[in-house]
Write a protein that holds these residues in place. Structure first.
Motif, PDB file in Angstrom:
ATOM      1  N   ILE A 106       0.871  -1.180   0.000  1.00 46.56           N
ATOM      2  CA  ILE A 106       0.000   0.000   0.000  1.00 46.56           C
ATOM      3  C   ILE A 106       0.904   1.225   0.000  1.00 46.56           C
ATOM      4  O   ILE A 106       1.699   1.427   0.913  1.00 46.56           O
ATOM      5  CB  ILE A 106      -0.924   0.028   1.239  1.00 46.56           C
ATOM      6  CG1 ILE A 106      -1.908  -1.149   1.221  1.00 46.56           C
ATOM      7  CG2 ILE A 106      -1.687   1.344   1.314  1.00 46.56           C
ATOM      8  CD1 ILE A 106      -3.012  -1.038   0.204  1.00 46.56           C
ATOM      9  N   ASP A 107       0.763   2.030  -1.056  1.00 48.70           N
ATOM     10  CA  ASP A 107       1.579   3.228  -1.229  1.00 48.70           C
ATOM     11  C   ASP A 107       0.903   4.412  -0.525  1.00 48.70           C
ATOM     12  O   ASP A 107      -0.306   4.404  -0.326  1.00 48.70           O
ATOM     13  CB  ASP A 107       1.690   3.511  -2.740  1.00 48.70           C
ATOM     14  CG  ASP A 107       2.922   4.353  -3.067  1.00 48.70           C
ATOM     15  OD1 ASP A 107       3.648   4.735  -2.129  1.00 48.70           O
ATOM     16  OD2 ASP A 107       3.145   4.612  -4.266  1.00 48.70           O
ATOM     17  N   ASP A 108       1.696   5.401  -0.181  1.00 48.96           N
ATOM     18  CA  ASP A 108       1.160   6.646   0.403  1.00 48.96           C
ATOM     19  C   ASP A 108       0.227   6.365   1.575  1.00 48.96           C
ATOM     20  O   ASP A 108      -0.786   7.034   1.737  1.00 48.96           O
ATOM     21  CB  ASP A 108       0.385   7.460  -0.649  1.00 48.96           C
ATOM     22  CG  ASP A 108       1.229   7.764  -1.873  1.00 48.96           C
ATOM     23  OD1 ASP A 108       2.468   7.640  -1.772  1.00 48.96           O
ATOM     24  OD2 ASP A 108       0.652   8.130  -2.913  1.00 48.96           O
ATOM     25  N   PHE A 109       0.578   5.375   2.394  1.00 47.76           N
ATOM     26  CA  PHE A 109      -0.336   4.990   3.457  1.00 47.76           C
ATOM     27  C   PHE A 109      -0.560   6.138   4.440  1.00 47.76           C
ATOM     28  O   PHE A 109       0.351   6.835   4.837  1.00 47.76           O
ATOM     29  CB  PHE A 109       0.145   3.748   4.209  1.00 47.76           C
ATOM     30  CG  PHE A 109      -0.911   3.203   5.126  1.00 47.76           C
ATOM     31  CD1 PHE A 109      -1.958   2.445   4.624  1.00 47.76           C
ATOM     32  CD2 PHE A 109      -0.898   3.517   6.484  1.00 47.76           C
ATOM     33  CE1 PHE A 109      -2.958   1.985   5.457  1.00 47.76           C
ATOM     34  CE2 PHE A 109      -1.895   3.051   7.322  1.00 47.76           C
ATOM     35  CZ  PHE A 109      -2.936   2.287   6.812  1.00 47.76           C
ATOM     36  N   ILE A 166       4.757   4.086   4.410  1.00 49.46           N
ATOM     37  CA  ILE A 166       4.355   5.324   5.089  1.00 49.46           C
ATOM     38  C   ILE A 166       4.629   6.500   4.147  1.00 49.46           C
ATOM     39  O   ILE A 166       5.741   6.647   3.634  1.00 49.46           O
ATOM     40  CB  ILE A 166       5.152   5.518   6.401  1.00 49.46           C
ATOM     41  CG1 ILE A 166       4.905   4.332   7.346  1.00 49.46           C
ATOM     42  CG2 ILE A 166       4.779   6.830   7.068  1.00 49.46           C
ATOM     43  CD1 ILE A 166       5.786   4.357   8.585  1.00 49.46           C
ATOM     44  N   ASP A 167       3.588   7.315   3.954  1.00 47.34           N
ATOM     45  CA  ASP A 167       3.717   8.404   2.992  1.00 47.34           C
ATOM     46  C   ASP A 167       4.782   9.405   3.418  1.00 47.34           C
ATOM     47  O   ASP A 167       4.967   9.692   4.604  1.00 47.34           O
ATOM     48  CB  ASP A 167       2.379   9.124   2.838  1.00 47.34           C
ATOM     49  CG  ASP A 167       2.430  10.129   1.698  1.00 47.34           C
ATOM     50  OD1 ASP A 167       2.653   9.699   0.552  1.00 47.34           O
ATOM     51  OD2 ASP A 167       2.278  11.340   1.960  1.00 47.34           O
ATOM     52  N   GLN A 168       5.468   9.951   2.423  1.00 45.65           N
ATOM     53  CA  GLN A 168       6.578  10.864   2.737  1.00 45.65           C
ATOM     54  C   GLN A 168       6.127  12.140   3.442  1.00 45.65           C
ATOM     55  O   GLN A 168       6.928  12.783   4.114  1.00 45.65           O
ATOM     56  CB  GLN A 168       7.377  11.190   1.476  1.00 45.65           C
ATOM     57  CG  GLN A 168       6.585  11.702   0.322  1.00 45.65           C
ATOM     58  CD  GLN A 168       7.500  11.998  -0.874  1.00 45.65           C
ATOM     59  OE1 GLN A 168       8.243  12.981  -0.859  1.00 45.65           O
ATOM     60  NE2 GLN A 168       7.495  11.131  -1.870  1.00 45.65           N
ATOM     61  N   ALA A 171       9.326   3.184   4.970  1.00 49.71           N
ATOM     62  CA  ALA A 171       9.074   4.629   4.966  1.00 49.71           C
ATOM     63  C   ALA A 171       9.715   5.219   3.724  1.00 49.71           C
ATOM     64  O   ALA A 171      10.826   4.854   3.362  1.00 49.71           O
ATOM     65  CB  ALA A 171       9.660   5.262   6.223  1.00 49.71           C
ATOM     66  N   GLU A 172       8.960   6.134   3.064  1.00 53.32           N
ATOM     67  CA  GLU A 172       9.536   6.758   1.863  1.00 53.32           C
ATOM     68  C   GLU A 172       9.877   8.216   2.169  1.00 53.32           C
ATOM     69  O   GLU A 172       9.393   8.787   3.147  1.00 53.32           O
ATOM     70  CB  GLU A 172       8.567   6.667   0.680  1.00 53.32           C
ATOM     71  CG  GLU A 172       7.302   7.489   0.888  1.00 53.32           C
ATOM     72  CD  GLU A 172       6.370   7.461  -0.307  1.00 53.32           C
ATOM     73  OE1 GLU A 172       6.709   6.853  -1.323  1.00 53.32           O
ATOM     74  OE2 GLU A 172       5.294   8.061  -0.206  1.00 53.32           O
ATOM     75  N   GLY A 173      10.724   8.789   1.336  1.00 50.51           N
ATOM     76  CA  GLY A 173      11.093  10.197   1.492  1.00 50.51           C
ATOM     77  C   GLY A 173      11.975  10.448   2.707  1.00 50.51           C
ATOM     78  O   GLY A 173      11.939  11.522   3.294  1.00 50.51           O
TER      79      GLY A 173
HETATM   80 CA    CA Z   1       4.481   7.581  -2.088  1.00 52.18          CA
END
Ligand code: CA
Ligand code: C2E
Ligand code: CA
Length: 749
Positions: free
Chosen positions: A642-645, A665-667, A699-701
């Motif tokens: 799941i992206d941008d959670f 986890i969304d940035q 975690a992204e970003g």
């Molecule tokens: Ca994202």
């Protein structure tokens, strides 16, 4: 004696002094008195008249005290009526009356004349008959008649009494004409008033100044379901009840001060039910200004109010669907915009227009068209929440006002939900018809704070949805209106981008947060536009989605990733998973999984090499197509993340139901870690949630060491971001791995 009387008469302008009949006055007067005594009412008039006197009369009284003639004369001079001495053949011998122009005229007209000389034939006959009757019966005869005097009708009561006195051998009567015009008028008025009182629809009560009951009318009894007999008991308790209320006491105070009060109060029926009561209280005062009565009028206005509300409903609702109409919609939109501005929140206006409605109307008739509108309104009503306003503007145009949004992402979900309710065909006139809807969305106060502009924007967006091929939704964006041309230019250019090989992929490495080990990559698309240079997917992916090109582009990405895997293998690199971003538009293609399968098969790539990143809003509840695709993809070994959670609103139930392996986890949350405790809390909650569902958390970003440390401390498993590496070209990935970074390979276990 007679001379004195005559003088007095002359002063009062009565009678002719030289008339031979003057000798008969004594007799005449006696009869006058007896004829008056016949009526109680008139005795009152006489008694009152006795108070009238002239100076001369007083003098006369002094010198001739107790004189019978004087006394009688006083009476005569004062009476307001006209007295005639009439012979049996109707000659008027004497006329006498008190003062008054009207009566003087009567006298002047009649004196010495026969009745038929003065009155019409009919009138003369009437008087003649009455006189004859009086003479024959020797009784008092009372007649009522009307005379027109000076253009107005006067009512008279005539009292005719025979006398013992004869004139030239003819019998005589005394004819007393009493003007009863005023009395009759008062009587008529009284009757009118009581008729109004009794027949009035308003309940009326008359009380005395101590609030004791004087009377009520029938309507009052009906209002309170009481009989006239029970009223004396009911009223005191009603008044007591009324006065027990503070505001009602104020009302009575106002009545005492101002003399009246009008307004609405809450009435109560016998059964305790309350109703709106219109109350009018007036006071009746005597000549000294003291209140003698209260007149209370009660009107039950519930009916009036209800019909006013009904009228209001009719004026503000569409008669076909009973939804709010344009008028009410405008009002609600204005309120909604104001509220969002006040509360710093977001709202949206959906403008919906059925696709090809005109076709249905023209081909199947208006009846079927109307039926469709009703069914659509019912289906749309199931999508809206209680706080939303669904309205019909007319024709096949509907609007939906949404308030209390935290993120615009929620709107896409609502738009999708609307499309879902259109999935089932409509049963119309025996046909099963597939109907779709085009939706334009403007967001307030972001797009505008002006309701009219918002409508225009949503309408513009709706038209561009139609242009996109209908059955879709569009947001109002700057590109859509002011840069519509540029938007379409991009769309056109994008169509050629594949053929021209302008699209390419970059890869961003992902790391195990604890061990700092390379674990895989995410493929991110780029477009090298001949004039614009490298274009971000944020700019062209949404266009590709709305123009329908995402299917083709999405498949190219998957194919390209497979090609790259083959190249990396050739370079001797170990196998690591590659994450590919998917659009919702791809997931709703029924045979999407087959297309993926074909690609993997043709390139001879194991599904385990791939992970698909999907957003929360891609997986709506109860959507068989999406669910089926995901299940089939899972069978091929492809994992799901799941992206941008945290940015959408997937429910836990929802997440459990799909085959997922990672939460990203969304940035936007990562960005503010160490600055915003809210974001930290969301991250903690996401990690906890992910763990409970046995999902890995990435975690992204991640850009800073602080962020990484925080995420590590909180139990986040993996990370990607500029701290580790930007998205890079594929050969850089090879360099990275050759340089010694070993991937913690999911394929190994
Ligand atoms: Ca994202
Ligand atoms: P995303 O899936 O959330 O991708 C992450 C985005 O964050 C990427 O932007 C990436 O370059 C950027 N990023 C990575 N590390 C950092 C960092 O440390 N700080 C910051 N500020 N940003 C970082 P990019 O490549 O511009 O992609 C934007 C979005 O476009 C992606 O968001 C994804 O939703 C979409 N997208 C990209 N490639 C594809 C694709 O092949 N298919 C589809 N359907 N969508 C794609
Ligand atoms: Ca992604």
């Amino acid at each position: 004696m007679h001379r004195l009387l005559a003088r007095q008469l002359k002063k009062l302008k009565l009678g002719d002094l030289n008339s031979p009949e003057v000798t008969s006055w004594q007799e005449f007067l006696k009869h006058v008195e007896t004829s008056y005594q016949a009526s109680d009412q008139d005795r009152y008039t006489l008694e009152r008249s006795l108070t009238i006197s002239s100076e001369e009369m007083q003098a006369m009284h002094k010198s001739q005290k107790d004189s019978y003639e004087v006394r009688l004369h006083s009476i005569l001079a004062a009476i307001p009526d006209v007295l005639f001495l009439v012979t049996e053949d109707c000659k008027c011998i004497e006329v006498m009356s008190g003062s008054g122009r009207l009566l003087n005229e009567q006298r002047d007209k009649s004196l010495g004349k026969y009745i038929h000389e003065v009155y019409t034939k009919e009138q003369s006959e009437f008087f003649q008959n009455a006189i004859t009757q009086a003479l024959e019966t020797e009784q008092l005869v009372v007649v009522n008649y009307e005379l027109d005097i000076n253009d107005s009708t006067h009512h008279f009561e005539g009292r005719i009494k025979p006398t013992d006195h004869k004139v030239e051998g003819k019998r005589t009567v005394v004819f007393v004409a009493i003007d009863v015009t005023k009395r009759i008028k008062t009587e008529v008025q009284g009757q009118l008033i009581s008729t109004v009182f009794e027949s009035s629809k308003e309940g009326m009560i008359i009380l005395d100044n101590k609030l004791r009951l004087v009377t009520v009318n029938i309507s009052f009894c009906e209002m309170y379901d009481e009989s006239m007999e029970s009223i004396p008991e009911t009223i005191p308790s009603l008044i007591k009840d009324f006065m027990s209320n503070e505001t009602n006491q104020q009302i009575l105070k106002a009545v005492r001060k101002e003399g009246h009060w009008i307004g609405e109060i809450a009435g109560k029926y016998k059964n305790g039910k309350s109703y709106p009561l219109w109350l009018t209280i007036n006071t009746v005062k005597n000549t000294l200004g003291q209140v003698i009565n209260y007149v209370i009028m009660l009107t039950d206005i519930s009916e009036i109010k209800r019909s006013r509300e009904e009228l209001e409903h009719v004026a503000t609702h569409d008669s076909l669907t009973n939804l709010p109409n344009r008028v009410l919609f405008h009002d609600r939109l204005e309120q909604a915009v104001k509220r969002t501005q006040r509360t710093n929140s977001l709202g949206a206006l959906f403008f919906l227009d059925l696709d090809r409605f005109k076709n249905i109307n023209d081909n199947l008739g208006h009846q079927v068209g109307d039926d469709l509108i009703i069914q659509v309104s019912q289906r749309l009503s199931t999508v809206k929440r209680d706080s939303d306003t669904l309205a019909r503007l007319g024709g096949d145009e509907f609007t939906l006002i949404i308030e209390g949004l935290s993120k615009t992402e929620e709107l896409a979900m609502i738009a999708e939900k609307i499309h879902v309710v259109f999935n089932k065909p409509f049963l119309l006139g025996g046909y099963k018809l597939n109907i779709s809807v085009s939706i334009g969305i403007s967001v307030f106060p972001r797009d505008s704070g002006d309701p009219d502009e918002l409508i225009k924007h949503a309408d513009t967006a709706m038209y561009s949805a139609k242009d996109m091929g209908r059955n879709t939704y569009q947001f109002y964006t700057q590109e859509l209106t002011s840069n519509a041309f540029e938007y379409f230019a991009i769309e056109m250019a994008l169509r050629k981008s594949l053929d021209r090989k302008e699209l390419f992929l970059l890869y961003q490495p992902q790391y195990d947060i604890k061990r700092d080990e390379f674990i895989g990559v995410e493929a991110l698309i780029r477009w090298r536009h001949p004039d614009m240079g490298v274009v971000s997917p944020n700019m062209f992916i949404p266009i590709a989605e709305t123009s329908g090109q995402i299917e083709e582009i999405g498949e190219w990405v998957i194919g390209e990733v497979c090609n790259q895997c083959i190249l990396w293998k050739k370079d001797g690199l170990p196998e690591f998973p590659v994450s590919v971003n998917l659009s919702r538009k791809q997931l709703v293609i029924p045979n999407f999984f087959e297309r993926v399968q074909n690609i993997l098969f043709s390139k001879n790539i194991d599904g385990k090499r791939l992970e698909f990143e999907i957003t929360e809003s891609s997986i709506l509840e109860n959507e068989d197509v999406v669910y089926n695709n995901l299940k089939e993809l899972q069978k091929m070994g492809i994992t799901m993340a799941i992206d941008d959670f945290g940015t959408g609103y997937s429910s836990l139930v929802n997440l459990k139901q799909f085959p997922l392996s990672r939460l990203k986890i969304d940035q936007s949350f990562v960005r503010d870690v160490t600055k915003d405790t809210n974001d930290e809390a969301i991250i903690r909650a996401t990690i906890a949630l992910g763990k409970s569902l046995q999902l890995k958390i990435i975690a992204e970003g991640v850009e800073t060491e602080e962020q990484r440390a925080f995420l590590n401390k909180e139990g986040c498993d993996q990370a990607q971001g500029y701290l580790y590496s930007e998205p890079v070209s594929p050969d850089k990935i090879a360099d990275l791995l050759v340089a010694g970074q070993r991937p913690a390979n999911k394929l190994a276990d």
